[in-house]
Design an enzyme around this catalytic site. Structure first.
Site, short mmCIF file in Angstrom:
data_model
loop_
_atom_site.label_atom_id
_atom_site.label_comp_id
_atom_site.label_asym_id
_atom_site.label_seq_id
_atom_site.Cartn_x
_atom_site.Cartn_y
_atom_site.Cartn_z
N CYS A 1 -5.77 -0.10 6.96
CA CYS A 1 -5.68 0.46 5.61
C CYS A 1 -6.85 1.12 5.27
CB CYS A 1 -5.56 -0.70 4.75
SG CYS A 1 -5.39 -0.02 2.97
N ASP B 1 0.64 3.80 1.84
CA ASP B 1 0.39 4.36 3.03
C ASP B 1 1.77 4.65 3.44
OD1 ASP B 1 0.12 4.46 5.98
OD2 ASP B 1 -1.86 3.80 5.70
N CYS C 1 1.01 -1.21 -0.05
CA CYS C 1 -0.04 -0.11 0.04
C CYS C 1 0.92 1.33 0.15
CB CYS C 1 -1.05 -0.09 1.04
SG CYS C 1 -2.09 1.43 1.33
N ARG D 1 2.97 4.81 6.33
CA ARG D 1 3.55 4.20 7.62
C ARG D 1 4.01 2.88 7.35
NH1 ARG D 1 -2.54 4.90 10.43
NH2 ARG D 1 -3.08 4.46 8.10
N HIS E 1 -2.10 -4.04 4.99
CA HIS E 1 -1.67 -3.58 6.34
C HIS E 1 -3.02 -3.44 7.17
CE1 HIS E 1 -2.49 0.47 6.03
NE2 HIS E 1 -2.39 0.53 4.69
CO CO Z 1 -3.34 0.90 2.93
#
Ligand code: CO
Length: 217
Positions: free
Chosen positions: A101, A44, A42, A46, A98
């Protein structure tokens, strides 16, 4: 107006530290990259691929998008996978979902967020395909379950792509894996969606899905 000076300073420090701890590191990467791993994850912020598994530049080839989706008509993802498998000859391709998400959460709830709704529709397909499992799970666990199912489902999509089908037909040694990452503890979990060739893909997939269903929540 931002000028990114802070980032340039950080970059100079990082490059100096790398060169100090591993003299010749950058010049050693000049001729060719030879990563063993490919990461599909992803976008993302993080979930940074290299940091999570402690790998340096040159060791992992990365493709990231919203909610780690692999669609059969996505030329971006498919081209990246083809380059990794055919040109770089990576040994392992991992799809890493993850927990937490937001793309998966929006798909679960059917929330409208804009253009990305069309992208997240693929995850709604995953949700609908496994509706019984998700609806019978405790409400607090449903998003986590869909994160896991989505990663497994995207491994299946990679396995069914022409790139992997052709690689395995040639006898190439390349293995697919499904994983999920915990934002809360920084740990990767294996989803036991491990595919090494054209045979038995369906049964591996069904067993991985069943294992998600059996996990106590
Ligand atoms: Co995500």
């Amino acid at each position: 107006m931002s000028d990114l000076n802070d980032l340039f300073a950080r970059n100079r420090n990082w490059a100096a530290e790398m060169e100090r701890s591993r003299p010749g590191f950058f010049t050693s990467l000049l001729s060719q990259q030879k990563p063993r791993y490919m990461w599909i994850g992803c976008s993302d912020s993080r979930v940074p691929a290299n940091e999570i598994i402690g790998l340096a530049p040159g060791e992992i080839f990365v493709h990231r998008n919203v909610a780690n989706v692999v669609v059969h008509s996505d030329l971006n993802a498919l081209s990246t996978i083809q380059f990794a498998v055919e040109r770089l000859q990576v040994k392992d391709v991992m799809v890493v979902g993850h927990y937490g998400c937001s793309g998966v959460q929006a798909a679960l709830e059917g929330a409208r967020i804009g253009l990305a709704d069309n992208w997240l529709r693929h995850i709604q397909d995953v949700r609908d395909h496994h509706r019984a499992m998700i609806e019978t799970a405790p409400e607090h666990a449903r998003a986590n379950i869909l994160c896991e199912l989505n990663a497994v489902e995207q491994v299946l999509n990679v396995a069914q792509s022409t790139v992997l089908q052709d690689a395995w037909s040639r006898g190439q040694d390349v293995t697919l894996h499904g994983c999920v990452y915990g934002l809360h503890d920084g740990l990767l979990q294996n989803l036991h969606m491990r595919i090494t060739g054209n045979d038995g893909i369906e049964s591996i997939y069904r067993e991985a899905v069943a294992a998600i269903g059996r996990t106590p929540r």
